[in-house]
Design an enzyme around this catalytic site. Structure first.
Site, PDB file in Angstrom:
ATOM      1  N   ARG A  61     -11.864 -11.591 -13.259  1.00 27.81           N
ATOM      2  CA  ARG A  61     -10.511 -12.062 -12.978  1.00 27.81           C
ATOM      3  C   ARG A  61     -10.557 -13.572 -12.839  1.00 27.81           C
ATOM      4  O   ARG A  61     -11.345 -14.105 -12.065  1.00 27.81           O
ATOM      5  CB  ARG A  61      -9.940 -11.420 -11.716  1.00 27.81           C
ATOM      6  N   SER A 164      -3.226  -7.700 -12.244  1.00 26.10           N
ATOM      7  CA  SER A 164      -2.515  -7.038 -11.154  1.00 26.10           C
ATOM      8  C   SER A 164      -1.451  -7.952 -10.560  1.00 26.10           C
ATOM      9  O   SER A 164      -0.522  -8.355 -11.236  1.00 26.10           O
ATOM     10  CB  SER A 164      -3.508  -6.569 -10.098  1.00 26.10           C
ATOM     11  N   ASP A 321       3.595  -3.481  -7.673  1.00 29.64           N
ATOM     12  CA  ASP A 321       3.092  -4.759  -8.150  1.00 29.64           C
ATOM     13  C   ASP A 321       3.128  -4.740  -9.684  1.00 29.64           C
ATOM     14  O   ASP A 321       3.458  -3.717 -10.290  1.00 29.64           O
ATOM     15  CB  ASP A 321       1.701  -5.042  -7.589  1.00 29.64           C
ATOM     16  N   ASP A 323       1.154  -4.412 -12.213  1.00 26.45           N
ATOM     17  CA  ASP A 323       0.483  -3.398 -13.028  1.00 26.45           C
ATOM     18  C   ASP A 323       0.685  -1.994 -12.469  1.00 26.45           C
ATOM     19  O   ASP A 323       0.066  -1.036 -12.924  1.00 26.45           O
ATOM     20  CB  ASP A 323      -1.009  -3.704 -13.195  1.00 26.45           C
ATOM     21  N   ASP A 325      -0.111  -0.337  -9.796  1.00 24.80           N
ATOM     22  CA  ASP A 325      -1.101   0.495  -9.109  1.00 24.80           C
ATOM     23  C   ASP A 325      -0.926   0.441  -7.588  1.00 24.80           C
ATOM     24  O   ASP A 325      -1.594   1.172  -6.857  1.00 24.80           O
ATOM     25  CB  ASP A 325      -2.532   0.131  -9.514  1.00 24.80           C
ATOM     26  N   ARG A 326      -0.018  -0.399  -7.092  1.00 23.75           N
ATOM     27  CA  ARG A 326       0.244  -0.482  -5.653  1.00 23.75           C
ATOM     28  C   ARG A 326       1.718  -0.175  -5.385  1.00 23.75           C
ATOM     29  O   ARG A 326       2.561  -0.305  -6.267  1.00 23.75           O
ATOM     30  CB  ARG A 326      -0.104  -1.867  -5.116  1.00 23.75           C
ATOM     31  N   THR A 399     -14.840  -1.438   1.300  1.00 26.69           N
ATOM     32  CA  THR A 399     -13.544  -1.939   0.857  1.00 26.69           C
ATOM     33  C   THR A 399     -13.418  -1.853  -0.662  1.00 26.69           C
ATOM     34  O   THR A 399     -14.329  -2.233  -1.386  1.00 26.69           O
ATOM     35  CB  THR A 399     -13.373  -3.393   1.303  1.00 26.69           C
ATOM     36  N   GLU A 423      -6.006   2.352   0.983  1.00 26.62           N
ATOM     37  CA  GLU A 423      -6.503   1.105   1.549  1.00 26.62           C
ATOM     38  C   GLU A 423      -5.315   0.313   2.067  1.00 26.62           C
ATOM     39  O   GLU A 423      -4.198   0.454   1.566  1.00 26.62           O
ATOM     40  CB  GLU A 423      -7.290   0.294   0.525  1.00 26.62           C
ATOM     41  N   LYS A 437      -6.118   3.795  -7.128  1.00 26.19           N
ATOM     42  CA  LYS A 437      -4.774   3.671  -6.548  1.00 26.19           C
ATOM     43  C   LYS A 437      -3.746   3.784  -7.665  1.00 26.19           C
ATOM     44  O   LYS A 437      -3.971   3.306  -8.775  1.00 26.19           O
ATOM     45  CB  LYS A 437      -4.636   2.361  -5.773  1.00 26.19           C
TER      46      LYS A 437
END
Length: 617
Positions: A61, A164, A321, A323, A325-326, A399, A423, A437
């Site tokens: 990233r 993301s 978000d 992408d 996934d959240r 994490t 998370e 996620k």
């Protein structure tokens, strides 16, 4: 030669630039580098070429632009060549039988010509040039669709090109293994080594035109969509009630990919379609209406959602978000104030709901013994409290969803039931169909939960209180300091490891036994592998000497973890006060947690605080 730069540094920089210009076939990035050289922009050149992006368990990233430190055509090619060779070594000829999947979001960087779709096509061109079948999505998709496709089609690996919720200039390269979860060690090291050994582009690596009639290329879009929605429908339990629900829900995709997919997920659940925030529903790589495209930031990202909710008479806002996934959720309170739930609070709500739905469909009292829920070690321990009372298993992992996804796969292979994982950074796995996620299925399941509670005249806030009343209040407070100096960061953590010693270079470990009057009962250091609660003092969870992470447990039920971020110049801290059921004086509990946080900042951060920037308000 620039002052202050050693001749060795000059030579290495020159070598990196010359090799780049030899390898790069993108005229835009070549021109950008040549322009920087012509202008003598040494600092900018050092930013671009002074290092190479490190491939880790989160993949890559970085900002898009020219150079080895950035995301661009050449670094995508080099990364994919290394990844392809590594997969060939791991899977042999079966790689050519099973293949890989490649997905992408909507990010684009005009100055360099770089963007997620372009990068994804380069990835596909490289794999197909080696005889590997590639399932390349023909259009933007949510990140969870890639791990779903890996599992659904039995592929060897998956690549998702996305940054993301990062700023608009960034992009990323996320890798999934054959088990449908993100990679974990030692694969990250193996891929990184393979990348270094395959830096020179292969002749066919730039040829994306060859994809137009390539027999090894397939589009999984329709098949994945169909099977994904069928899979998550298994978690819809109140179809008849949903049809009569009067709940109005607003949804925003924050200029990302989520809009149409969440609409389809609601349709699969027979839920009333959510109102879409018109200004944010279509993908836009400029993210024009938000400073940061991250719903975790709270109200600043949700302003337009609140305005639409007010117009439509809605009390619930869902936000993905970019992408998808959240998932973030906000609820309008009495008096008109909006409450944005924390990731931990949503973990409590969704965990309670998923278990409740499972319990209704499983009448065997022994079945609960094979049920598991997971959470990362810096997330709330509320699931542990629920598990203790209800009889299922709770485990915490390191994490990151890579650890929860891989542990979930291990449990599923042992014929265990993994109901839920989360998370605190608003990431939720509500279905084992995706071992990562997933903000799309989470949105639909949250919509169903909200609709059901509405039939009982109960709000999300009221239900959260009921959960805490039954299982014990779990109050959290998380924040961070910004620090760009690695020496300061190391000194801070080394001081904690040698708290009772006169000299930090002493070998004896002497962690603090108290903090501002709060007694510390145990310490776990996942950098060194120390855990005071274990007989041999060795931590059970995996350790990593390359990142800093220490957890303190206090006699009053408080837990505090301090760690460095793998992707940002931050020292993060996570605190939670876990109260026993019956202790419901929230104001007293909140003050005690505030006092604990103040003590941690004052005693553990203070010596280096002049070198730290607090979290921006």
């Amino acid at each position: 030669m620039e002052k202050g730069l050693s001749s060795t540094g000059d030579i290495k920089l020159d070598q990196a630039i010359n090799q780049w210009l030899e390898f790069d076939k993108n005229p835009l990035t070549v021109e950008m580098v040549q322009s920087l050289m012509k202008d003598g922009s040494m600092e900018e050149l050092k930013k671009c070429f002074g290092s190479r992006m490190e491939f880790g368990t989160a993949g890559l990233r970085a900002a898009m632009g020219p150079g080895t430190a950035c995301m661009n055509d050449l670094t995508i090619i080099q990364t994919t060549q290394g990844f392809c060779v590594y997969l060939e070594k791991c899977f042999g000829d079966t790689l050519k039988d099973r293949g890989v999947v490649v997905g992408f979001d909507a990010r684009f960087h005009p100055p360099s010509g770089g963007g997620s779709k372009r990068f994804a096509r380069l990835v596909a061109a490289i794999f197909t040039s080696r005889g590997v079948p590639v399932h390349l999505f023909s259009d933007i998709t949510p990140t969870p669709f890639v791990p779903f496709t890996v599992s659904h089609l039995g592929l060897c690996a998956g690549v998702m090109v996305t940054a993301s919720h990062n700023p608009k200039q960034d992009n990323g390269y996320k890798v999934y293994w054959e088990n449908g979860a993100q990679i974990v060690p030692p694969h990250d090291h193996g891929i990184s080594t393979s990348i270094e050994a395959n830096l020179e582009p292969w002749p066919a690596s730039w040829d994306t035109d060859a994809l137009s009639d390539c027999p090894l290329l397939a589009d999984p879009y329709q098949d994945t969509c169909s099977h994904y929605y069928t899979a998550i429908q298994k978690h819809c339990h109140y179809r008849d009630i949903n049809k009569s629900s009067v709940v109005k829900i607003v949804h925003t995709s924050v200029h990302g990919v989520g809009h149409s997919f969440v609409q389809s997920a609601f349709q699969a659940f027979d839920l009333r379609p959510p109102y879409a925030v018109e200004e944010q529903k279509d993908p836009d790589p400029e993210f024009p209406t938000v400073k940061y495209p991250n719903p975790e930031e709270g109200e600043g990202v949700l302003t337009l959602s609140f305005a639409l909710a007010e117009r439509e008479g809605s009390s619930i806002v869902l936000a993905n978000d970019p992408d998808a996934d959240r998932l973030a959720i906000a609820e309008k309170q009495k008096g008109g104030r909006w409450r944005v739930f924390s990731g931990n609070e949503l973990g409590a709500l969704l965990g309670w709901w998923v278990y409740r739905c499972w319990k209704l469909t499983n009448t065997d009292p022994l079945a609960v013994r094979s049920v598991y829920m997971l959470a990362s070690t810096v997330s709330s321990k509320i699931l542990r409290a629920i598990a203790l009372k209800e009889g299922f298993h709770f485990e915490e992992t390191l994490t990151g969803f890579k650890w929860m996804g891989n542990r979930a796969r291990e449990l599923l292979d042992q014929k265990r039931t993994v109901l839920f994982a989360f998370e605190e950074a608003i990431g939720y796995m509500c279905s084992s169909s995706v071992l990562d996620k997933d903000g799309v299925s989470a949105a639909a399941i949250a919509g169903e939960m909200t609709s059901y509670l509405a039939t009982k005249n109960t709000t999300l806030s009221q239900q959260l209180t009921a959960i805490y009343e039954e299982y014990g209040y779990h109050i959290t407070k998380n924040s961070y300091f910004i620090c760009h100096d690695q020496k300061v960061i190391r000194a801070l953590f080394q001081r904690l490891r040698h708290y009772g010693n006169k000299h930090e270079d002493q070998e004896a470990v002497s962690y603090p036994s108290e903090c501002g009057g709060f007694t510390i009962t145990s310490v776990r250091d996942l950098t060194t592998g120390y855990d005071s609660t274990q007989k041999d003092k060795k931590a059970i969870l995996p350790t990593s000497s390359s990142s800093q992470m220490i957890t303190f447990t206090f006699s009053n039920g408080g837990v505090a973890t301090m760690r460095t971020s793998g992707t940002e110049p931050k020292i993060k801290y996570y605190t939670e006060l876990c109260a026993a059921p019956g202790n419901s004086d929230v104001a007293v509990l909140q003050k005690e947690l505030d006092d604990l946080v103040n003590a941690i900042v004052e005693n553990f951060f203070q010596p280096t605080k002049n070198n730290l920037q607090p979290k921006p308000e």
